[in-house]
Design a protein around this motif. Sequence first.
Motif, short mmCIF file in Angstrom:
data_model
loop_
_atom_site.label_atom_id
_atom_site.label_comp_id
_atom_site.label_asym_id
_atom_site.label_seq_id
_atom_site.Cartn_x
_atom_site.Cartn_y
_atom_site.Cartn_z
N ASN A 84 -21.90 -42.42 21.19
CA ASN A 84 -21.43 -42.93 19.91
C ASN A 84 -21.52 -41.78 18.90
O ASN A 84 -22.61 -41.27 18.65
CB ASN A 84 -22.30 -44.12 19.47
CG ASN A 84 -21.70 -44.94 18.36
OD1 ASN A 84 -20.77 -44.51 17.67
ND2 ASN A 84 -22.24 -46.13 18.16
N TYR A 115 -21.52 -37.61 23.99
CA TYR A 115 -22.38 -38.65 23.42
C TYR A 115 -21.72 -40.02 23.48
O TYR A 115 -20.50 -40.12 23.44
CB TYR A 115 -22.76 -38.30 21.98
CG TYR A 115 -23.60 -37.05 21.89
CD1 TYR A 115 -24.96 -37.08 22.16
CD2 TYR A 115 -23.02 -35.82 21.59
CE1 TYR A 115 -25.73 -35.93 22.11
CE2 TYR A 115 -23.78 -34.67 21.53
CZ TYR A 115 -25.13 -34.73 21.79
OH TYR A 115 -25.89 -33.59 21.75
N ARG A 171 -18.71 -44.52 22.97
CA ARG A 171 -18.11 -45.11 21.79
C ARG A 171 -17.93 -44.02 20.76
O ARG A 171 -18.81 -43.22 20.54
CB ARG A 171 -18.99 -46.21 21.23
CG ARG A 171 -19.22 -47.34 22.22
CD ARG A 171 -20.14 -48.37 21.66
NE ARG A 171 -19.49 -49.19 20.67
CZ ARG A 171 -18.64 -50.17 20.92
NH1 ARG A 171 -18.29 -50.41 22.15
NH2 ARG A 171 -18.13 -50.89 19.95
N TYR A 216 -26.34 -43.72 17.49
CA TYR A 216 -25.26 -42.75 17.38
C TYR A 216 -25.81 -41.37 17.06
O TYR A 216 -26.98 -41.22 16.72
CB TYR A 216 -24.27 -43.16 16.28
CG TYR A 216 -24.88 -43.22 14.90
CD1 TYR A 216 -24.89 -42.11 14.06
CD2 TYR A 216 -25.47 -44.40 14.42
CE1 TYR A 216 -25.46 -42.16 12.81
CE2 TYR A 216 -26.04 -44.45 13.17
CZ TYR A 216 -26.03 -43.33 12.36
OH TYR A 216 -26.60 -43.38 11.11
N THR A 239 -13.66 -47.69 16.79
CA THR A 239 -14.55 -47.51 17.92
C THR A 239 -13.72 -47.59 19.18
O THR A 239 -12.86 -48.45 19.30
CB THR A 239 -15.63 -48.61 17.95
OG1 THR A 239 -16.39 -48.50 16.76
CG2 THR A 239 -16.53 -48.47 19.14
N TRP A 272 -18.84 -49.39 9.57
CA TRP A 272 -18.75 -48.99 10.96
C TRP A 272 -18.51 -50.25 11.78
O TRP A 272 -18.89 -51.35 11.37
CB TRP A 272 -20.04 -48.32 11.40
CG TRP A 272 -20.35 -47.08 10.60
CD1 TRP A 272 -21.34 -46.94 9.68
CD2 TRP A 272 -19.66 -45.84 10.63
NE1 TRP A 272 -21.32 -45.68 9.14
CE2 TRP A 272 -20.29 -44.98 9.71
CE3 TRP A 272 -18.57 -45.35 11.35
CZ2 TRP A 272 -19.88 -43.67 9.49
CZ3 TRP A 272 -18.16 -44.04 11.14
CH2 TRP A 272 -18.80 -43.22 10.22
N ARG A 293 -20.44 -40.25 15.03
CA ARG A 293 -19.95 -40.53 13.68
C ARG A 293 -19.70 -39.22 12.96
O ARG A 293 -20.52 -38.31 13.02
CB ARG A 293 -20.96 -41.36 12.88
CG ARG A 293 -21.11 -42.77 13.43
CD ARG A 293 -22.00 -43.60 12.57
NE ARG A 293 -22.13 -44.95 13.14
CZ ARG A 293 -22.84 -45.91 12.62
NH1 ARG A 293 -23.53 -45.71 11.50
NH2 ARG A 293 -22.88 -47.09 13.18
N ASN A 346 -17.17 -43.58 16.85
CA ASN A 346 -17.12 -44.23 15.56
C ASN A 346 -16.68 -43.21 14.55
O ASN A 346 -17.40 -42.25 14.31
CB ASN A 346 -18.52 -44.72 15.20
CG ASN A 346 -18.59 -46.20 14.99
OD1 ASN A 346 -17.62 -46.82 14.58
ND2 ASN A 346 -19.74 -46.76 15.26
#
Length: 190
Positions: A184, A182, A2, A155, A21, A149, A186, A4
């Motif tokens: 997730n 990874y 994912r 994350y 996402t 988010w 950000r 984000n």
Amino acid sequence: MRVNEHVHRDTRIALRHTPRTMPLGADAPVSDIVREAFAVHGVAADDPGAHGFEAHDPGRRRIRVATMGDFAAMQRNYARARKVMAANGNPTQWGSTFPRERVVREDIAQGRARVLVDRGGPAGGDRILAQFAVCPGVDPTYVHIDGAWLDDGPYVAMHRVASSGLERRVARECLLWAVATYDNVRIDPQ
């Protein structure tokens, strides 16, 4: 996987207040950015479990954990980044001291600092093209944002991204590596 993103309004990816996402799993379609991330880093798009640079030719670019031996070059890259930011109308975000030396040393000691390298250094040694910190766990910077988010799952946050200026598009390569590595990610590039 994912991704984000809480993206700055001046970027071409998305509006600042439109985090997105992208799921990636056995039944999910592979998005273009994920496909590019896998291609850049030598991972087949149909094999999302195989991440990283292990299969790469050692002479090609790769991302590795930074060591204290990288500290001086990283400090030069951060000084360059501060000058570039100031020259391009952003003199206050990093000011003249961010990131502080103590933070960079902690990033290295804690294994959070990553460097994108090639074999262009003296005697064919590593030459740092870019650097960043990968910070797992809840990030205080992202607890309260102007927006939201799309999920609250675990994350990693990318911080302190800087380029040496030796090659083009290296920050993008770092982001693509994180997306391919990874579940997730950000980032708020301002």
